[in-house]
Structure formats: structure tokens, C-alpha cells
Design a protein around this motif. Sequence first.
Motif, PDB file in Angstrom:
ATOM      1  N   LEU A   1      -5.233  -3.673  -2.113  1.00 50.94           N
ATOM      2  CA  LEU A   1      -5.071  -3.192  -3.484  1.00 50.94           C
ATOM      3  C   LEU A   1      -5.730  -4.149  -4.472  1.00 50.94           C
ATOM      4  O   LEU A   1      -6.292  -3.736  -5.477  1.00 50.94           O
ATOM      5  CB  LEU A   1      -3.586  -3.072  -3.829  1.00 50.94           C
ATOM      6  N   PHE A   2      -5.665  -5.457  -4.150  1.00 48.97           N
ATOM      7  CA  PHE A   2      -6.256  -6.439  -5.050  1.00 48.97           C
ATOM      8  C   PHE A   2      -7.767  -6.263  -5.121  1.00 48.97           C
ATOM      9  O   PHE A   2      -8.356  -6.303  -6.202  1.00 48.97           O
ATOM     10  CB  PHE A   2      -5.916  -7.850  -4.580  1.00 48.97           C
TER      11      PHE A   2
ATOM     12  N   VAL B   1       0.828  -1.198   0.000  1.00 45.65           N
ATOM     13  CA  VAL B   1       0.000   0.000   0.000  1.00 45.65           C
ATOM     14  C   VAL B   1       0.865   1.252   0.000  1.00 45.65           C
ATOM     15  O   VAL B   1       0.637   2.194  -0.767  1.00 45.65           O
ATOM     16  CB  VAL B   1      -0.942  -0.018   1.220  1.00 45.65           C
TER      17      VAL B   1
ATOM     18  N   LEU C   1       0.444  -7.910 -12.325  1.00 51.25           N
ATOM     19  CA  LEU C   1      -0.400  -7.695 -11.153  1.00 51.25           C
ATOM     20  C   LEU C   1      -0.703  -9.010 -10.450  1.00 51.25           C
ATOM     21  O   LEU C   1      -0.498  -9.149  -9.244  1.00 51.25           O
ATOM     22  CB  LEU C   1      -1.728  -7.070 -11.587  1.00 51.25           C
TER      23      LEU C   1
ATOM     24  N   PHE D   1     -12.017  -3.613 -12.050  1.00 52.47           N
ATOM     25  CA  PHE D   1     -11.929  -4.316 -13.328  1.00 52.47           C
ATOM     26  C   PHE D   1     -13.221  -5.054 -13.638  1.00 52.47           C
ATOM     27  O   PHE D   1     -13.771  -4.934 -14.735  1.00 52.47           O
ATOM     28  CB  PHE D   1     -10.753  -5.292 -13.279  1.00 52.47           C
TER      29      PHE D   1
ATOM     30  N   PHE E   1       0.343 -10.245  -6.673  1.00 53.98           N
ATOM     31  CA  PHE E   1      -0.670 -10.549  -5.668  1.00 53.98           C
ATOM     32  C   PHE E   1      -0.558 -11.991  -5.185  1.00 53.98           C
ATOM     33  O   PHE E   1      -0.678 -12.256  -3.995  1.00 53.98           O
ATOM     34  CB  PHE E   1      -2.072 -10.294  -6.224  1.00 53.98           C
TER      35      PHE E   1
ATOM     36  N   ILE F   1      -8.405  -3.014  -7.237  1.00 56.88           N
ATOM     37  CA  ILE F   1      -8.117  -3.150  -8.665  1.00 56.88           C
ATOM     38  C   ILE F   1      -9.048  -4.187  -9.294  1.00 56.88           C
ATOM     39  O   ILE F   1      -9.628  -3.960 -10.350  1.00 56.88           O
ATOM     40  CB  ILE F   1      -6.640  -3.522  -8.880  1.00 56.88           C
TER      41      ILE F   1
ATOM     42  N   ILE G   1       3.013  -3.734  -8.410  1.00 53.11           N
ATOM     43  CA  ILE G   1       1.597  -3.384  -8.548  1.00 53.11           C
ATOM     44  C   ILE G   1       1.464  -1.943  -9.024  1.00 53.11           C
ATOM     45  O   ILE G   1       0.681  -1.627  -9.914  1.00 53.11           O
ATOM     46  CB  ILE G   1       0.876  -3.576  -7.198  1.00 53.11           C
TER      47      ILE G   1
ATOM     48  N   MET H   1      -4.268  -2.525 -16.585  1.00 49.57           N
ATOM     49  CA  MET H   1      -5.577  -3.161 -16.646  1.00 49.57           C
ATOM     50  C   MET H   1      -6.458  -2.464 -17.672  1.00 49.57           C
ATOM     51  O   MET H   1      -7.435  -3.026 -18.145  1.00 49.57           O
ATOM     52  CB  MET H   1      -6.265  -3.093 -15.280  1.00 49.57           C
TER      53      MET H   1
END
Lengths: 470, 325
Positions: free
Chosen positions: B160-161, A402, A438, B168, A442, B164, A421, A428
Motif C-alpha cells: 500500500l505504501f 491490504v 499514513l 503522490f 507505515f 500511495i 491507512i 493525501m
Amino acid sequence: MPILPVVLWTDALIFLLLGAAIALGFYAARREPLRAPWRQIRKRPVAMAAMVVLLAYIGIGLIDSVHFKRRLPATEAGQTAQYSPEVVSLLDVVTDRLRKNVERTYSAPLATHAYAKETVEMPDGTQARIFPRLRYGGAHLADPEKEWPQDLLFTAVQGGLLGLVAALGLNALFLFVLSRRRHTRGGTMVREILAGKTDTAWRATLGTLSLLVIWAGLCASLSFKYHLLGTDKVGQDVFYLSLKAIRTGLVIGTVTTLVMLPFAVLLGIAAGYFRGWVDDVIQYVYTTLSSVPGVLLIAAAVLILQVYMDRNADAFTSVTQRADVRLLFLCIILGVTGWIGLCRLLRGETLKLREMDYVQAATALGVGSWRIIIRHILPNVMHIVLISVVLDFSGLVLAEAVLSYVGIGVDPAMISWGNMINSARMEMAREPVVWWSLVSAFVFMFGLVLSANLFSDTVRDALDPRLRGR
Amino acid sequence: MIGYLIRRILYAVPILIGVNLLTFVLFFVVNTPDNMARMHLGMKRVNQEAIDKWKAEHGYDRPLLFNPAAEGSGKFTKTIFFDKSVKLFVFDFGPADDGREIGVDIQQRMWPSLAIAIPALVVGLLINITAAMLVAFFRATYIDFWGVILAVAMMSISSLFYIIGGQFVFSKMLRLVPISGYGDGLSALKFVILPVLIGLVAGIGGGLRWYRTIFLEEIGKEYVRTARAKGLSELRVLFGHVLRNALIPILTGVVVVIPLLFLGSLLTESFFGIPGLGSYTIDAINSQDFAIVRAMVFLGSVLYIIGLILTDISYTLVDPRVRLS
């Protein structure tokens, strides 16, 4: 010497921490009260499986923490040794191919052709818009359209089999050692493990280990011929980046704790034990610090470091060193915002402990304050310290991502999941979507944080006397 | 009670002075006004005159903490510390480095922040507590075990996942809501739904686990055994006894964050382009506008202290045993 070892600040701290962990292990192994929680942890299949994954991450992180410079070939005889300015780690040597096989730009996982069309000059002199072949990904194939699926399968099976052999070897080794120690026959041992009847959850441990080794074999074999997870905008291999980022995550999770621990333990115990004005001062300090929103404190500190570094640019000889100092600084700042919770807990516990009979007895016998703290208080609050160390770890790893996204995390030159990230977040919006950097970041982060969370849950259950026996 | 509150507010004064001194040291002593001027004017080819002019325009041309040239109390008041920090105590934030009034900006920007933070908090609490009650009801069964594993897995995923991925799926693929932005009045609704939803999903893992621990702690107590011995049904026990008693630890966690809701969420707001205080702070960090960051730090610490006082008051409301004195 063909190499010159380089010890970065965070390397030194990591190995200090490793040494401390090993010393703690030896210390605990000879003391029954400390062995009991460990036995409880060993019984839990989930915890053991999580531990294996965690150890794999730590192993990669440790390999990546051995840094050195290579010696440049001598240009003339009798010259003093010249070393390359580039600092590399042991992991870089192992994954040399991944590091050096840089494509021009994006390419999908396991692809043989680039992600976007380019104008290329054909052999006959005309120009055409085609998907150009990659320089390294699948470069050994003569006719990718036909051979690709077959070669992919072949390589994967080859790697998987190699991993399987290694896994079987490892299992056999474990079985041999275990049956020796238990004085049982190998066959009985296998049956007990498969039935899950052993005291230690060996079935889960060895199962996870085997899967991990097979998986590693598969990935290694594929990544030698292809870009296993594709390449990013500047053509770097995403698999390599994800592996390198492990160290950054681990450093943030562990060194931060190491930095804050002395303050939290010393101040927390001192506040609880001495009370009076000492307590007032320490309470004032931590209330003030905790009133400042953490993110803003971090932002302020990192901004200032940035300004300082810009002004003293020549004090840092290489990009790696510069990034390392910033990483260390980030750890310190995260530590400054993070020690308050532990300090408060320790103060409360010490307030209780100092009224205990054995502490009163020691005071009556004329034992000095610091001696009482070290011999009577510290061992009795150690479980709180250990619990908070393991519980904080995963939160810190997530925080790194973050913070790097917000722009106040690690140095942009440092490879970290947050930076991956951050640099991939615009992708995207592309058509077709560039998802692989990404998703890789993750997934790698998820693996580390999940195993750390599952393991720390068990550690907490085992160490916390209030939860014991539930 | 009134006496207690006054005392608590007086205690807050030294803490706020400490916070102010801390931020002042962070921003001015390490990074002098000359450096700030140079940074704002561009690093290259800045002569001393330009720097002095910038400092005079933005009020940085005074000594830091002590002004020996001034008369009487002016020795302390005609300094940057007094000018820039002490005025914060009366919520006079002054202009940002780009000339806009910070106070006005904050008043405008707190509403979008609240529009996201309040629904996320209220609905999140309801969902988390309900889910935790369910898991506690089925404790020591497979539902409990897998519920906890699922919660741990969900809290291991980076926030964040969620952001995002949510953007999406819902905005790009399904085109249900706009990706980012904000509107006035009711039109804000379609911009607010997705951030709130994502906030809920991201918070459910940690929330479920946290409340489950609290409920299990309560369930182990004597009065629960008494209630069961009276022949009450398990549901009556859970909702009538356990939930009410568990409110005390739940309140500690919740009330303290309520004032901080004003500050909004840094991440969510900057991802969704919501003009709240969170994105205000992020923008200030990125453009290195120290005046705004300083104001937000001060505001944050004031709100935190208010939160602590509110927590104490709420204790007396839910727990008749607690008397503030």
C-alpha cells in the motif's frame, strides 16, 4: 473488586500461545540439539537487534491484551456492583491521557494550533478566521509562538535524559548479571562487549535496547504535552492509535498460525505416513482449497460473517467483543488459506522419514502408528514447523493492511494499521497534505515486519539442516 | 504425454466440483436466498411478496440441492445448485445480480488487467533475475550482505505504501502521469506506466531474495566446481551453467501464475481506477454481488489448475530428464 477482568477470545489464545512459547523454551533449554541453533542465533548481531525490537512490540501487544471493565462509582448504598460497559486494556490505562485528549479534528504532529482555519468568536465579540488553539496539544503554553521551540527542545531533552538514565541502569544490570555468570570483572566485561568479542552479540543487543529505551523516554515525554504524531480526522491521537494497532498486527500474525498449526501438522504427517486413501483424501482437500484464490475465499467468508453478525446483532454485547470475534474469524480464515503450504511440506518430509531405518525398526518391533508419529516423526519435522511459523508472521501482518483496505479485513471499529491507512488514504489529496497518520501506520508496521523478517531469516538459517554450516 | 495431459484434465474435474460445492455452501447455505433478497431490497419493511418476486426474477426460487417436486432428472437439474453452479462448467456465468451479463463483462475487462500484469511480470522477471545474479556473483561480500538487507527492508514495506507513495510523488507532485483512469489503444500507455513501475519496485525485494537463494543452491553443486576446474570464467559459469539449471525452480514459480494474470491485481486496479477484472471483483465484494464473486472464484480455480498443468509441460521443455507419463 474495583475492576472486572474480561477475557476476549483472542486474549485467551494469545496467552495460550505465550504459555506454549515459554514451555517450548524450557523444553529446548535442556536439550542440546535444540540449544545449538539458539547459540547460532545469539551470535548474529542483526538477529539480536531485531529480537530486541520484536520483544518491545510483543511487550506492548501483551499489555494491550489484558482487558477489564472498570467499576462505576456506586450511586446509592448497598447497590450491587455496576461495571462500565467500556472494555479497556492495561495499555489504555498507561496511555490514558493520549486516549482521552481528543481534539476536534486534524492537527499536525507536535502542533499547538489546529490544521485548518475556523471561524472563532473573539473575546471582544467579533468573528475571525484563525487557526484555533488545540484543546490539549501544547495547552500549557501561554504564548505558543515564542515558547514553542524552546519548550519542545526542553521536553525532548528531558525525556531523552530520563531514557538515558533508564538505559544506563538497564545496561548496568545486564553487566552485573553477565559478569557474575562469567566470573569476570565488570571492566573486562565492558571491554569485551564494546569490542564485540563476546559469544553472544551483546554489543548489538544492549545497543539496540539502550537506543530503544532512550527513544521511548523521548516519545513518552513529548506525548504527554503534545500530540506526538498529530491527530486524525476525528481528533484522536495518532501515536495512541499506532500503539493500539500493534496488538491487532501481532494477533493476526500469531493466532492465525496457532489456528492452522494443528490441522497442517496432523493432516500433513497423516498423509505422508499412512499413504493410500488417507493421502488421497487429504491431497484432494488441500488441492481444492488452494485452487480457490485466497482473497476471494477470505472475501466470501468475511461477507458471510458480516451478514450473520447483522442478523444476530444482540449476541454481541459490546463493540469490542464484536470486533474481537471478527478478528478471530479473520485469523481462522487466513489460517484455512494458509495451512496448505506447510501441510504439503510436512507430507513430503514424512514420506521420506517413514522409510528411515529407525522408523522401520520401530515398526518391526511392533510400535503403534501414532506412537511412531509422536516419538519419531514429529520431532524430526519440528524445524519445518518452526521455520514456517516465523516466516509466515510478517506476511500475515502485511496482509492485514491490504485486506482492511479492500474492506474484508478487521472490523472497522478495531484499531489496526490497515484501518488507519484506509481511513487516511483520501487525505493525501488535501492541501496541505495530511501525511502523519499514513506515515505513522507505515513506519510502525515497517518496524515490526522488518525486525520479524530479519529475525526469521536467522532462525531459518539456524534450524534448517540443509543450510547449516554454510 | 497426451495420455498424461488427458489424465490431468480428468483429475481437475473432481477438484472443480469441490470448489463449486465449497463456494455454493459458503454463499447459499449460510446466507439463504431470502437473506440475499432482503439485503438487495434493503433491510427495512420488506414483505414476503417482495422477497418472492426478487427471488423469482433472479432465479433463486428453487430448492438448493434437491427438488423433490420435479420429474426424473429434474430432481437434480431444477435446483439452484445446478442453475447457478453447474453451468459455470461450460463458462456460462449468467447475469450478475444487477442484470448485466458476467461473461461479457469478463471478456471486456480482462484486457486492461493483462495490459498491466504482463509487462509487470516480464520486466519484473528480467530485473529480479539480473539483480539476483549480480548479488550471487558478489556472494559473501559486503555487496551481497547489504543487497540482502536492502531486499529484506524493501519487502517489509507494505505494498500500500508503494502505491500511495508512488501516486503522490509521480502524479500529484511531479504531475508526470494521471493519478487514475484508463484509455483505449495507445492512450492507455500513460495510465499503465505507473502501476507497472510500482508493481516492479514492490516486487523487487522478495524477488531478489528468492532468486538469490535458488542461484546459491545451484552454485554449491558439483557441476559448477567441474566447470570452474575446466577454467571457465566466473561469468561463463554463472550464465552458461548456473542460470540454465536454475531455470527449473524459477519456472515452477512463474508458469503457475501466468494464467492467473487474467484476474489482474485487486489492489493496483482499484487504486488506479483501471477497469480490469481485479477492480471488478473488488466492486462485487463491496456491493455484495455474489454472482460475480462466484464466477470469479470458479474462473480463478480453473486458471490455477491450468497453471499447474502448464508447469508440468514446461518441465519437459527445460529439463530433458523429465518425461511425463
